[in-house]
Design a protein around this motif. Structure first.
Motif, PDB file in Angstrom:
ATOM      1  N   GLU A 130       0.831  -1.155   0.408  1.00  0.00           N
ATOM      2  CA  GLU A 130       0.264  -0.409   0.139  1.00  0.00           C
ATOM      3  C   GLU A 130       1.012   1.596   0.117  1.00  0.00           C
ATOM      4  O   GLU A 130       1.743   1.166   0.916  1.00  0.00           O
ATOM      5  CB  GLU A 130      -1.223  -0.114   0.944  1.00  0.00           C
ATOM      6  CG  GLU A 130      -2.068   1.343   0.963  1.00  0.00           C
ATOM      7  CD  GLU A 130      -2.844   0.983   2.274  1.00  0.00           C
ATOM      8  OE1 GLU A 130      -4.603   1.135   1.648  1.00  0.00           O
ATOM      9  OE2 GLU A 130      -2.964   0.321   3.005  1.00  0.00           O
ATOM     10  N   TRP A 131       0.524   1.951  -1.394  1.00  0.00           N
ATOM     11  CA  TRP A 131       1.764   3.316  -1.105  1.00  0.00           C
ATOM     12  C   TRP A 131       0.628   5.053  -0.871  1.00  0.00           C
ATOM     13  O   TRP A 131      -0.560   4.517  -1.313  1.00  0.00           O
ATOM     14  CB  TRP A 131       1.969   3.210  -2.235  1.00  0.00           C
ATOM     15  CG  TRP A 131       2.577   2.386  -3.345  1.00  0.00           C
ATOM     16  CD1 TRP A 131       2.211   0.935  -3.565  1.00  0.00           C
ATOM     17  CD2 TRP A 131       4.028   1.950  -2.441  1.00  0.00           C
ATOM     18  NE1 TRP A 131       3.421   0.274  -3.941  1.00  0.00           N
ATOM     19  CE2 TRP A 131       5.145   0.495  -3.188  1.00  0.00           C
ATOM     20  CE3 TRP A 131       5.222   2.854  -2.272  1.00  0.00           C
ATOM     21  CZ2 TRP A 131       5.158   0.485  -2.878  1.00  0.00           C
ATOM     22  CZ3 TRP A 131       6.384   2.150  -1.911  1.00  0.00           C
ATOM     23  CH2 TRP A 131       6.853   0.545  -2.086  1.00  0.00           C
ATOM     24  N   PRO A 132       0.559   5.461  -0.125  1.00  0.00           N
ATOM     25  CA  PRO A 132       0.741   6.409   0.511  1.00  0.00           C
ATOM     26  C   PRO A 132       0.555   7.502  -1.070  1.00  0.00           C
ATOM     27  O   PRO A 132       1.221   7.864  -2.285  1.00  0.00           O
ATOM     28  CB  PRO A 132       0.722   7.245   1.732  1.00  0.00           C
ATOM     29  CG  PRO A 132       2.203   6.928   1.435  1.00  0.00           C
ATOM     30  CD  PRO A 132       1.541   5.213   0.763  1.00  0.00           C
ATOM     31  N   LEU A 133      -0.956   8.199  -1.699  1.00  0.00           N
ATOM     32  CA  LEU A 133      -1.127   9.345  -2.446  1.00  0.00           C
ATOM     33  C   LEU A 133      -1.408  10.223  -2.223  1.00  0.00           C
ATOM     34  O   LEU A 133      -0.217  11.233  -2.692  1.00  0.00           O
ATOM     35  CB  LEU A 133      -1.926   8.553  -3.404  1.00  0.00           C
ATOM     36  CG  LEU A 133      -1.788   7.075  -4.495  1.00  0.00           C
ATOM     37  CD1 LEU A 133      -3.059   6.792  -5.237  1.00  0.00           C
ATOM     38  CD2 LEU A 133      -0.375   7.391  -5.257  1.00  0.00           C
ATOM     39  N   ARG A 134      -2.402  10.610  -1.089  1.00  0.00           N
ATOM     40  CA  ARG A 134      -2.897  12.178  -1.109  1.00  0.00           C
ATOM     41  C   ARG A 134      -3.221  12.326   0.474  1.00  0.00           C
ATOM     42  O   ARG A 134      -3.453  10.755   1.088  1.00  0.00           O
ATOM     43  CB  ARG A 134      -3.589  12.646  -1.262  1.00  0.00           C
ATOM     44  CG  ARG A 134      -3.113  12.821  -2.875  1.00  0.00           C
ATOM     45  CD  ARG A 134      -5.016  12.812  -4.367  1.00  0.00           C
ATOM     46  NE  ARG A 134      -5.076  14.230  -3.598  1.00  0.00           N
ATOM     47  CZ  ARG A 134      -6.176  15.469  -4.144  1.00  0.00           C
ATOM     48  NH1 ARG A 134      -7.233  14.507  -5.078  1.00  0.00           N
ATOM     49  NH2 ARG A 134      -6.711  16.683  -3.684  1.00  0.00           N
ATOM     50  N   GLU A 135      -3.055  13.177   1.391  1.00  0.00           N
ATOM     51  CA  GLU A 135      -3.490  13.023   2.977  1.00  0.00           C
ATOM     52  C   GLU A 135      -3.821  14.547   2.900  1.00  0.00           C
ATOM     53  O   GLU A 135      -3.202  15.044   2.431  1.00  0.00           O
ATOM     54  CB  GLU A 135      -2.060  12.556   3.388  1.00  0.00           C
ATOM     55  CG  GLU A 135      -2.571  12.360   4.823  1.00  0.00           C
ATOM     56  CD  GLU A 135      -1.496  11.649   5.960  1.00  0.00           C
ATOM     57  OE1 GLU A 135      -2.140  11.527   7.039  1.00  0.00           O
ATOM     58  OE2 GLU A 135      -0.357  11.658   5.118  1.00  0.00           O
ATOM     59  N   TRP A 136      -4.908  14.426   3.197  1.00  0.00           N
ATOM     60  CA  TRP A 136      -5.279  15.442   4.195  1.00  0.00           C
ATOM     61  C   TRP A 136      -5.659  15.711   6.065  1.00  0.00           C
ATOM     62  O   TRP A 136      -6.714  14.559   6.230  1.00  0.00           O
ATOM     63  CB  TRP A 136      -6.250  16.359   2.899  1.00  0.00           C
ATOM     64  CG  TRP A 136      -6.709  17.363   4.165  1.00  0.00           C
ATOM     65  CD1 TRP A 136      -7.129  18.701   3.580  1.00  0.00           C
ATOM     66  CD2 TRP A 136      -8.285  17.806   4.948  1.00  0.00           C
ATOM     67  NE1 TRP A 136      -7.641  19.680   4.091  1.00  0.00           N
ATOM     68  CE2 TRP A 136      -8.029  19.015   5.127  1.00  0.00           C
ATOM     69  CE3 TRP A 136      -9.047  16.768   5.111  1.00  0.00           C
ATOM     70  CZ2 TRP A 136      -9.271  19.577   5.610  1.00  0.00           C
ATOM     71  CZ3 TRP A 136     -10.039  16.865   6.251  1.00  0.00           C
ATOM     72  CH2 TRP A 136     -10.746  18.616   6.187  1.00  0.00           C
ATOM     73  N   PRO A 137      -5.419  16.485   6.937  1.00  0.00           N
ATOM     74  CA  PRO A 137      -4.540  18.020   5.681  1.00  0.00           C
ATOM     75  C   PRO A 137      -2.970  17.258   5.925  1.00  0.00           C
ATOM     76  O   PRO A 137      -2.408  16.227   6.265  1.00  0.00           O
ATOM     77  CB  PRO A 137      -4.562  18.688   7.477  1.00  0.00           C
ATOM     78  CG  PRO A 137      -5.119  17.383   8.853  1.00  0.00           C
ATOM     79  CD  PRO A 137      -5.891  16.975   8.014  1.00  0.00           C
ATOM     80  N   THR A 138      -2.546  17.792   5.271  1.00  0.00           N
ATOM     81  CA  THR A 138      -0.761  17.299   5.078  1.00  0.00           C
ATOM     82  C   THR A 138      -0.049  17.313   6.294  1.00  0.00           C
ATOM     83  O   THR A 138      -0.492  18.229   7.481  1.00  0.00           O
ATOM     84  CB  THR A 138      -0.669  18.602   4.487  1.00  0.00           C
ATOM     85  OG1 THR A 138      -0.992  18.568   3.068  1.00  0.00           O
ATOM     86  CG2 THR A 138       1.202  18.344   3.736  1.00  0.00           C
ATOM     87  N   PRO A 139       0.515  15.960   6.851  1.00  0.00           N
ATOM     88  CA  PRO A 139       1.333  16.210   7.937  1.00  0.00           C
ATOM     89  C   PRO A 139       2.163  17.271   7.469  1.00  0.00           C
ATOM     90  O   PRO A 139       2.884  17.431   6.573  1.00  0.00           O
ATOM     91  CB  PRO A 139       2.014  14.329   7.750  1.00  0.00           C
ATOM     92  CG  PRO A 139       1.370  14.136   6.262  1.00  0.00           C
ATOM     93  CD  PRO A 139       0.169  14.596   5.172  1.00  0.00           C
ATOM     94  N   ALA A 140       2.485  17.772   9.084  1.00  0.00           N
ATOM     95  CA  ALA A 140       3.501  18.567   9.713  1.00  0.00           C
ATOM     96  C   ALA A 140       4.173  17.324   9.376  1.00  0.00           C
ATOM     97  O   ALA A 140       4.686  16.418   9.215  1.00  0.00           O
ATOM     98  CB  ALA A 140       3.964  18.647  10.695  1.00  0.00           C
ATOM     99  N   PRO A 141       6.203  18.327   8.879  1.00  0.00           N
ATOM    100  CA  PRO A 141       7.174  17.004   8.653  1.00  0.00           C
ATOM    101  C   PRO A 141       7.898  17.147  10.215  1.00  0.00           C
ATOM    102  O   PRO A 141       7.571  17.892  10.714  1.00  0.00           O
ATOM    103  CB  PRO A 141       8.102  18.529   7.858  1.00  0.00           C
ATOM    104  CG  PRO A 141       7.372  19.581   8.381  1.00  0.00           C
ATOM    105  CD  PRO A 141       5.865  19.550   8.133  1.00  0.00           C
ATOM    106  N   ALA A 142       8.097  15.885  10.182  1.00  0.00           N
ATOM    107  CA  ALA A 142       9.484  15.569  10.816  1.00  0.00           C
ATOM    108  C   ALA A 142       9.999  16.501  11.705  1.00  0.00           C
ATOM    109  O   ALA A 142      10.805  16.959  10.220  1.00  0.00           O
ATOM    110  CB  ALA A 142       9.520  14.060  10.655  1.00  0.00           C
TER     111      ALA A 142
END
Length: 74
Positions: A58-70
């Motif tokens: 399983e590959w992530p394509l889109r996420e909302w809200p956009t996660p904060a950078p580590a």
């Protein structure tokens, strides 16, 4: 040929999964993602994740809200 149900969308609100959908067409999945984002953007606890199943992964394509950078640990 695209495998059936290749694109998977999950809507969670306050950490609880509310909806799951599977489509074999990327355009349909993207449209559903956009529609649910527009419908739930005012809800602070809403989270959408669109993934693609390919080669047994399983590959992530889109996420909302956009996660904060580590944050950098260094």
């Amino acid at each position: 040929m695209t495998p059936p149900d290749r694109y998977h969308l999950t809507l969670a609100i306050d950490g609880r999964t509310i909806l799951r959908g599977w489509w074999d067409n990327a355009g349909t999945a993207d449209g559903k993602f956009d529609g649910f984002r527009d419908e739930h953007e005012a809800h602070a606890g809403a989270h959408l994740l669109l993934t693609e199943w390919d080669a047994g992964r399983e590959w992530p394509l889109r996420e909302w809200p956009t996660p904060a950078p580590a944050e950098d640990a260094g």
